[in-house]
Write a protein that holds these residues in place. Structure first.
Motif, PDB file in Angstrom:
ATOM      1  N   GLY A   1       3.337   0.713  -5.045  1.00  0.00           N
ATOM      2  CA  GLY A   1       4.678   0.455  -5.530  1.00  0.00           C
ATOM      3  C   GLY A   1       5.492   1.738  -5.543  1.00  0.00           C
ATOM      4  N   ASP A   2       6.808   1.601  -5.535  1.00  0.00           N
ATOM      5  CA  ASP A   2       7.677   2.775  -5.572  1.00  0.00           C
ATOM      6  C   ASP A   2       7.691   3.364  -6.977  1.00  0.00           C
ATOM      7  N   PRO A   3       7.772   4.681  -7.080  1.00  0.00           N
ATOM      8  CA  PRO A   3       7.942   5.278  -8.407  1.00  0.00           C
ATOM      9  C   PRO A   3       9.354   5.021  -8.927  1.00  0.00           C
TER      10      PRO A   3
ATOM     11  N   THR B   1       9.070  -2.523  -4.855  1.00  0.00           N
ATOM     12  CA  THR B   1       7.749  -2.810  -4.321  1.00  0.00           C
ATOM     13  C   THR B   1       7.884  -3.435  -2.942  1.00  0.00           C
TER      14      THR B   1
ATOM     15  N   GLY C   1      11.310   1.476 -10.131  1.00  0.00           N
ATOM     16  CA  GLY C   1      10.850   1.482  -8.753  1.00  0.00           C
ATOM     17  C   GLY C   1      10.672   0.077  -8.203  1.00  0.00           C
TER      18      GLY C   1
ATOM     19  N   HIS D   1      -0.187  -1.504  -0.132  1.00  0.00           N
ATOM     20  CA  HIS D   1       0.946  -0.610  -0.317  1.00  0.00           C
ATOM     21  C   HIS D   1       1.079  -0.237  -1.788  1.00  0.00           C
TER      22      HIS D   1
ATOM     23  N   GLY E   1       4.152   4.268  -9.157  1.00  0.00           N
ATOM     24  CA  GLY E   1       3.878   2.941  -8.625  1.00  0.00           C
ATOM     25  C   GLY E   1       2.404   2.583  -8.679  1.00  0.00           C
TER      26      GLY E   1
ATOM     27  N   GLY F   1       7.486   2.410 -12.848  1.00  0.00           N
ATOM     28  CA  GLY F   1       7.022   2.300 -11.469  1.00  0.00           C
ATOM     29  C   GLY F   1       6.834   0.851 -11.043  1.00  0.00           C
ATOM     30  N   GLY F   2       7.037   0.579  -9.765  1.00  0.00           N
ATOM     31  CA  GLY F   2       6.850  -0.767  -9.237  1.00  0.00           C
ATOM     32  C   GLY F   2       5.373  -1.117  -9.083  1.00  0.00           C
TER      33      GLY F   2
ATOM     34  N   ARG G   1      13.905  -0.680   1.480  1.00  0.00           N
ATOM     35  CA  ARG G   1      12.458  -0.802   1.684  1.00  0.00           C
ATOM     36  C   ARG G   1      12.184  -1.577   2.957  1.00  0.00           C
TER      37      ARG G   1
ATOM     38  N   ASN H   1      13.110   5.919 -10.118  1.00  0.00           N
ATOM     39  CA  ASN H   1      14.082   6.766  -9.432  1.00  0.00           C
ATOM     40  C   ASN H   1      14.683   7.816 -10.359  1.00  0.00           C
TER      41      ASN H   1
ATOM     42  N   ARG I   1      19.976  -1.488  -7.307  1.00  0.00           N
ATOM     43  CA  ARG I   1      18.694  -0.967  -6.825  1.00  0.00           C
ATOM     44  C   ARG I   1      18.795  -0.648  -5.336  1.00  0.00           C
TER      45      ARG I   1
END
Length: 313
Positions: A255-257, A267, A265, A253, A241, A156-157, A16, A259, A12
């Motif tokens: 979460g990250d989508p 977080t 993703g 914030h 996310g 997603g995170g 971040r 990849n 991963r």
């Protein structure tokens, strides 16, 4: 990135940014255990109220009216609790506000698409006018080429929120920790993989009234990978996310989508290290490989990580 083999370790991304620059020493070795340490806060987040102590005057220790009152108030020790499943938080005597960090659950990864036999590029078959020099022939002289199914989309995170919540001592507050989204199934030969499901929301509520104080929503699931037909299958759509919100504002914030390579993703980081996989999106499954002319099934994705909550004062 080669997604054709069945077993691979996906690294991963770790780029971040930290939400907090400070950490708690040996923070909460066991879930639910109180720790008599005071957490420090970074410059971009909520800060505890300052405590002004009365200074000695002319060499004599003089108590202010505020300090005299504090002598009779319950002593509020600093503490920290972590939650990996639904539970109840009850502030100790003297605690009237707490810091809360909460993460929603990650979405599940989509399943990989199945591979399928493709006869459009067959060499060595004189009866096939479209035969190509790169093709190979099976035992019957028929052209056979197998394309790889598309990998599943990464989930997603989970979203993140960090804020100060006013509380009433000895009052129960409900902690609902989100559940990671389920993985999607791999597609049979010639079939698409199925999508992963979304992670659920993490929340803190007043138990007696169900009043919601904060939420961190889960990431969405990744889409299923496409089946191979006359070419490689399309990858599944990455999940999105989750988001965070708090009744008192704070720092929120997304979460990250998922990849592009099919990994889930990430977080936001917090004052303590997240349990392994917590709040992360699940990886998408591999597409069916090319080692058999009849095609292979895609592999299932990975479940999303469960949510997480830290309360400290």
């Amino acid at each position: 990135m080669n997604l054709n083999h069945q077993t691979a370790t996906i690294q991963r991304p770790r780029g971040r940014s930290r939400v907090l620059l400070a950490s708690i020493a040996a923070a909460a070795a066991l879930t639910g255990q109180l720790i008599a340490l005071a957490p420090a806060a970074s410059a971009d987040g909520p800060k505890p109220a300052g405590h002004q102590n009365a200074k000695p005057v002319d060499g004599k220790h003089t108590l202010s009216e505020h300090d005299k009152h504090k002598k009779h108030a319950p002593l509020a020790l600093h503490g920290l609790r972590q939650f990996t499943s639904d539970n109840t938080f009850t502030p100790p005597p003297g605690v009237t506000s707490v810091f809360v960090q909460a993460w929603g659950a990650g979405g599940g990864g989509g399943g990989g698409g199945g591979s399928a036999r493709n006869n459009n590029n067959g060499g060595g078959n004189p009866n096939n006018p479209n035969a190509g020099a790169e093709g190979s022939a099976d035992a019957d002289g028929a052209a056979a080429r197998t394309n790889t199914g598309g990998h599943g989309g990464g989930g997603g995170g989970g979203g993140f929120t960090w804020c100060v919540i006013p509380v009433t001592p000895l009052t129960d507050y409900g902690v609902d920790v989100g559940t990671g989204g389920a993985n999607g199934l791999g597609g049979a030969p010639g079939a698409n993989g199925t999508a992963g499901t979304a992670g659920t929301t993490t929340s803190l509520t007043v138990a007696s009234t169900n009043t919601v104080l904060l939420t961190a929503t889960g990431g969405t699931g990744g889409g299923g990978g496409g089946a191979a037909d006359r070419g490689p299958g399309e990858p599944g759509t990455p999940g999105l996310g989750g988001s965070g919100s708090c009744s008192s504002g704070g720092v929120n914030h997304a979460g990250d989508p998922g990849n592009d390579d099919g990994t889930g993703g990430g977080t936001a980081d917090g004052i303590v290290e997240l349990p392994a996989g917590a709040a992360f999106g699940g990886d998408g499954g591999r597409g069916g490989g090319t080692n058999r002319a009849i095609g292979n099934s895609g592999s299932r994705g990975k479940d999303g990580g469960d949510g997480y909550v830290v309360i400290y004062w």
